[in-house]
Design a protein around this motif. Structure first.
Motif, PDB file in Angstrom:
ATOM      1  N   THR A 210      70.923  24.528  18.711  1.00  0.00           N
ATOM      2  CA  THR A 210      70.598  24.261  17.302  1.00  0.00           C
ATOM      3  C   THR A 210      69.487  23.218  17.235  1.00  0.00           C
ATOM      4  O   THR A 210      69.477  22.257  18.013  1.00  0.00           O
ATOM      5  CB  THR A 210      71.827  23.742  16.530  1.00  0.00           C
ATOM      6  N   ARG A 219      61.302  29.501  10.138  1.00  0.00           N
ATOM      7  CA  ARG A 219      62.406  30.460  10.246  1.00  0.00           C
ATOM      8  C   ARG A 219      61.868  31.872  10.066  1.00  0.00           C
ATOM      9  O   ARG A 219      61.182  32.146   9.079  1.00  0.00           O
ATOM     10  CB  ARG A 219      63.484  30.144   9.210  1.00  0.00           C
ATOM     11  N   GLU A 358      63.262  29.289  14.386  1.00  0.00           N
ATOM     12  CA  GLU A 358      64.629  29.787  14.228  1.00  0.00           C
ATOM     13  C   GLU A 358      64.515  31.269  13.887  1.00  0.00           C
ATOM     14  O   GLU A 358      63.897  31.630  12.887  1.00  0.00           O
ATOM     15  CB  GLU A 358      65.344  29.024  13.117  1.00  0.00           C
ATOM     16  N   ASP A 360      66.232  35.177  13.460  1.00  0.00           N
ATOM     17  CA  ASP A 360      67.402  36.026  13.245  1.00  0.00           C
ATOM     18  C   ASP A 360      67.002  37.470  13.512  1.00  0.00           C
ATOM     19  O   ASP A 360      66.249  38.066  12.743  1.00  0.00           O
ATOM     20  CB  ASP A 360      67.923  35.873  11.820  1.00  0.00           C
ATOM     21  N   TYR A 384      65.444  29.208  18.688  1.00  0.00           N
ATOM     22  CA  TYR A 384      66.812  28.994  18.207  1.00  0.00           C
ATOM     23  C   TYR A 384      67.249  30.310  17.577  1.00  0.00           C
ATOM     24  O   TYR A 384      66.812  30.673  16.488  1.00  0.00           O
ATOM     25  CB  TYR A 384      66.866  27.841  17.214  1.00  0.00           C
ATOM     26  N   LYS A 386      69.588  33.082  15.887  1.00  0.00           N
ATOM     27  CA  LYS A 386      70.715  33.173  14.948  1.00  0.00           C
ATOM     28  C   LYS A 386      71.534  34.436  15.166  1.00  0.00           C
ATOM     29  O   LYS A 386      72.691  34.508  14.766  1.00  0.00           O
ATOM     30  CB  LYS A 386      70.194  33.160  13.513  1.00  0.00           C
TER      31      LYS A 386
END
Length: 502
Positions: A210, A219, A358, A360, A384, A386
């Protein structure tokens, strides 16, 4: 292929497809070529498939440069209209080399349209009207948006590609600093279709990591809905009241809708002090371009004041996007050229290079999406994760098969190509011809004497120097020389071409 071999082929005037894995040095070679070609007297047009990608190379979008805009097709009527645009005709004819970066996202149909227009405006039946074309990109990156079609419209499947037959320059050296980092190894394995347990374990480790609470991190998400949710959540957390800015649109409904789909600014933009934003239009005078990031620090009157990363403050006024046909505005949208940017889609991240992100990938929906997102980071430690699904590590099967062919073609050329050396620039490229310049000055003296006017009224020395450097061989090429307008070409063109072709 080594970087200096690719540079040699480009400096020799070849049309090429410059490709390779992340870290192979595509941008470095491109920048070296642009600098060397300009020093050799060449006019280079630098473009990219998207606005954000264009900002990274200091260029514009191919849509804007070409005059095609948001057209999906080009008709005979369009060609006639574009041929009557003197500025556009001069642009095409003044250009020696056209660079298009991030071509993985360029539709093959658009490359075909560009080929047709270039031939028409340059009045030359050679591929792209005789322009040297430099295509740059990694086809493993995101494919062009299919818009409902089942098959992706890759550029290598276009008629223009087959006609151009670009020389393949597949850079094989790796220049990213790597000290035990597994990211480049993972990306290479994804390209080969050889992801193993070690790579999967490395990704699992990054799902446990994290970022620090106070770190500023970009992100990346696969869907606009996720991006909007993240941005709205962060905006609500900021103290104070928000200001809403609503887009104003005019024009016939169908044209207005067509234009609104191409405008990246939201119809309703909500901002607060402290909001992270991204510019979605170019305004070089104001100091921003499409993709520039900043933070709202205040509101002056009814417009936001944004500070950019380098500290420059910009008072952001509404921007106008127009859809023009036959010289008339058919639709217009006015809005602040901003959108929230705590999170962005993976599509919009293509071409970026991030220290940390970050990501995803749990809702990845197209091959190459995970590859693009992961390759934005400079090292595995900066990722990072997700979430991840099975599609995230998939590559497009058409490109996987093509990749081996491109490597083989590049290797064949590399075996017979020496390295580029700064002191061996091709004389054909370099240029300035003192003998031609003297002949042109003699012609100018005779013209001035016959017309009883000063020589500069026939042509300035700067014009003669460019003629002696570029040595145009057609009326259309003369129009591309700065200072040679339509009237001068009509009056002196035949005599100039006679001198230049001797």
């Amino acid at each position: 292929m080594r970087q200096l071999q690719a540079l040699r082929l480009m400096m020799d005037g070849r049309s090429v497809f410059l490709t390779g894995a992340p870290g192979a040095g595509k941008t470095y070679v491109l920048n070296q070529f642009i600098g060397a070609a300009k020093r050799a007297g060449k006019n280079i047009a630098v473009t990219a498939s998207t606005g954000i990608a264009a900002t990274h190379i200091g260029g514009t979008t191919i849509h804007s440069w070409s005059g095609l805009g948001i057209r999906d097709t080009v008709s005979e009527h369009d060609l006639t209209h574009m041929s009557a645009n003197k500025t556009l005709v001069k642009r095409y004819n003044a250009t020696d080399t056209l660079v298009i970066d991030e071509v993985s996202m360029l539709h093959g149909a658009r490359l075909d349209m560009l080929n047709v227009v270039a031939k028409k405006l340059r009045q030359n039946s050679a591929p792209f009207g005789g322009l040297q074309i430099i295509l740059v990109g990694d086809l493993f990156q995101l494919p062009p948006i299919s818009r409902g079609r089942e098959a992706a419209d890759f550029i290598h499947l276009s008629h223009a590609w087959q006609e151009l037959k670009p020389t393949i320059c597949y850079l094989s050296e790796q220049h990213r600093v790597q000290t035990g980092d597994t990211l480049l190894d993972l990306l290479s394995a994804m390209r080969r279709g050889d992801v193993n347990e070690l790579h999967e374990r490395a990704l699992q480790d990054r799902m446990q990591a994290t970022p620090e609470a106070d770190s500023v991190i970009t992100r990346l998400y696969s869907h606009n809905l996720d991006v909007d949710t993240i941005n709205d959540t962060h905006l609500k957390r900021l103290p104070g009241d928000s200001k809403r800015f609503t887009a104003f649109a005019t024009g016939v409904a169908a044209k207005r809708e067509q234009l609104q789909k191409s405008v990246l600014a939201p119809e309703i933009l909500e901002l607060k002090k402290g909001a992270e934003v991204m510019f979605v239009a170019n305004n070089f005078a104001a100091g921003f371009v499409n993709g520039t990031r900043g933070t709202v620090i205040d509101f002056v009157g009814n417009v936001p004041l944004v500070v950019l990363a380098e500290g420059k403050e910009v008072k952001v006024e509404p921007h106008s996007w127009k859809l023009e046909e036959d010289g008339r505005v058919k639709a217009e949208v006015s809005q602040l050229p901003l959108r929230l940017a705590w999170a962005i889609t993976i599509h919009k991240s293509q071409g970026m290079s991030l220290d940390a992100a970050e990501i995803d990938l749990s809702r990845s929906f197209t091959p190459g999406m995970g590859y693009v997102a992961l390759s934005r980071a400079r090292s595995m430690e900066g990722i990072y994760l997700k979430g991840v699904n099975t599609m995230a590590l998939a590559m497009h099967p058409v490109i996987a098969e093509l990749d081996q062919v491109l490597r083989e073609q590049s290797d064949f050329v590399a075996n017979v190509t020496p390295d580029y050396k700064q002191d061996t620039v091709s004389e054909a490229l370099a240029s300035f011809d003192e003998g031609v310049f003297d002949a042109l000055r003699q012609w100018r003296t005779e013209q001035a004497s016959a017309q009883n006017i000063p020589p500069y009224m026939v042509a300035h020395d700067t014009v003669l120097r460019e003629l002696a450097t570029r040595k145009p061989t057609s009326t259309q090429a003369l129009l591309g020389v700065k200072g040679m307008g339509a009237m001068k070409v009509e009056r002196y063109g035949a005599e100039l071409l006679k001198i230049l072709t001797k």
